[in-house]
Design a protein around this motif. Structure first.
Motif, mmCIF file in Angstrom:
data_model
loop_
_atom_site.group_PDB
_atom_site.id
_atom_site.type_symbol
_atom_site.label_atom_id
_atom_site.label_comp_id
_atom_site.label_asym_id
_atom_site.label_seq_id
_atom_site.Cartn_x
_atom_site.Cartn_y
_atom_site.Cartn_z
ATOM 1 N N ALA A 246 -21.553 -44.878 -16.195
ATOM 2 C CA ALA A 246 -21.114 -43.739 -16.914
ATOM 3 C C ALA A 246 -20.501 -42.965 -15.824
ATOM 4 N N ALA A 247 -19.427 -42.292 -16.037
ATOM 5 C CA ALA A 247 -18.708 -41.396 -15.162
ATOM 6 C C ALA A 247 -17.577 -40.526 -16.009
ATOM 7 N N GLU A 248 -17.518 -39.470 -15.314
ATOM 8 C CA GLU A 248 -16.566 -38.505 -15.951
ATOM 9 C C GLU A 248 -15.205 -38.906 -15.431
ATOM 10 N N GLY A 249 -14.303 -38.763 -16.720
ATOM 11 C CA GLY A 249 -12.947 -39.205 -16.447
ATOM 12 C C GLY A 249 -12.757 -40.518 -17.084
ATOM 13 N N GLU A 250 -11.650 -41.154 -16.819
ATOM 14 C CA GLU A 250 -11.150 -42.333 -17.619
ATOM 15 C C GLU A 250 -11.505 -43.711 -16.879
ATOM 16 N N ASP A 251 -12.207 -43.672 -15.529
ATOM 17 C CA ASP A 251 -12.318 -44.978 -15.080
ATOM 18 C C ASP A 251 -13.584 -44.838 -14.404
#
Length: 350
Positions: A246-251
């Motif tokens: 999981a990460a902030e943003g689109e990728d």
């Protein structure tokens, strides 16, 4: 450093973490050998240029658990178009002994307070819904899942166990509505209390080709976005082992050899060779070794208990894995047989 050796090291550092610990083994990792022994404590290189690649069909040699083993590399870095993993061979060390499938004494003590059938209730963060309920008669729905695949062992090491990966691959992990969630046996609620959207990519530990590469881009059993102040519900079928990044943003970021390198959540649901036990943990090993961002994450059962967590930058950890914890077998949270209801807090901070 040859890429095949790098791939082996990072695979061994993470593969089957929850399942391996529930099987009662030490969490040992591969020490790759090429011309010289590689020390896993050496800082991993930052993402720069692509290293030399060793192609499909090349021999990979490693010392694992003090034993020299070798196998043929079958991972090309491309996702297989085959729908069934049963048609592909497994890229894994060719060892044969079968380990014990019971939890360790310490793990058994850690879960002694968890009953085989948890009490149905709702998460404190979702008291208006019944997503954490479950059928009293144990008749769980499988609507939306693909066919289950038979489990098998492919060696004696901790990660040499292939459970249900779904047919087609990844169909054992599906997104469900809040209203239907209570009908499934294993349900995860992903929550985003942050100001920006987060991307989640989920995988089986073993990939579409049958190799131990499910957590390598572009493999995705399920991918979704969690908007701020929203929740996403995911159901997982029996005997499934895998995780998510999981990460902030689109990728999602990847390391220099293409492995997902964000903070991970890892799961083992109703393991068929371990008396139906389940387990989960948070890990930042890959992100930390690659000198990449370590985001916060917390996984707890729906009652807010049995938690595993890492804060941003790995400033604080609870029942979670950092690079300093390699080789330990007492971090994952375990639960005895029965339905699982987990709340995953993305970008969590204490």
């Amino acid at each position: 450093m040859h890429i095949s050796n790098s791939m082996l090291l990072m695979t061994a550092l993470t593969a089957g973490s929850a399942i391996a610990r529930l099987h009662g083994h030490d969490r040992r990792h591969a020490h790759p050998k090429d011309a010289v022994e590689l020390n896993v404590d050496v800082e991993q290189p930052a993402v720069t240029a692509a290293p030399e690649k060793r192609g499909v069909g090349a021999e990979v040699v490693a010392t694992i658990d003090g034993q020299l083993v070798s196998w043929i590399n079958e991972w090309s870095g491309q996702q297989s178009s085959e729908s069934s993993p049963e048609t592909e061979s497994t890229a894994a060390p060719t060892t044969t002994a079968t380990p014990t499938a019971a939890a360790t004494t310490s793990e058994a003590a850690a879960v002694s307070s968890v009953s085989a059938t948890p009490v149905a209730s709702s998460s404190s963060s979702s008291s208006s819904s019944n997503w954490a309920d479950y059928p009293a008669d144990g008749d769980y729905t499988t609507t939306g899942f693909g066919a289950s695949t038979a489990s098998k062992r492919v060696g004696s090491l901790d990660w040499d166990y292939i459970g249900n990966v779904g047919n087609p691959w990844g169909s054992n992990i599906i997104q469900v509505s809040e209203d239907s969630a209570s009908g499934y046996k294993h349900v995860l609620r992903f929550e985003n209390d942050n100001s920006k959207a987060w991307t989640v990519v989920m995988w089986n530990s073993y990939g579409p080709s049958g190799g131990l590469n499910g957590f390598w881009s572009p493999n995705k059993a399920l991918s979704f976005t969690v908007e701020p102040n929203e929740s996403v519900f995911v159901a997982i079928d029996d005997d499934s082992q895998g995780g998510w990044g999981a990460a902030e943003g689109e990728d999602l970021p990847t390391n220099y050899v293409g492995e997902y390198a964000s903070t991970w959540g890892e799961f083992d649901m109703s393991n068929s060779q371990n008396d139906g036990y389940s387990g989960w943990d948070v890990s930042c090993i890959i992100a930390e070794l690659a000198n990449m961002d370590i985001a916060g994450m917390q996984i707890c059962n729906h009652a807010g208990e049995k938690c595993s967590s890492i804060t941003k930058g790995a400033g604080a950890t609870v029942n979670a894995y950092t690079s300093a914890d390699q080789g330990k077998n007492d971090k994952a949270v375990a639960q005895s047989a029965g339905p699982v209801r987990l709340v995953v807090n993305l970008g969590w901070s204490s």
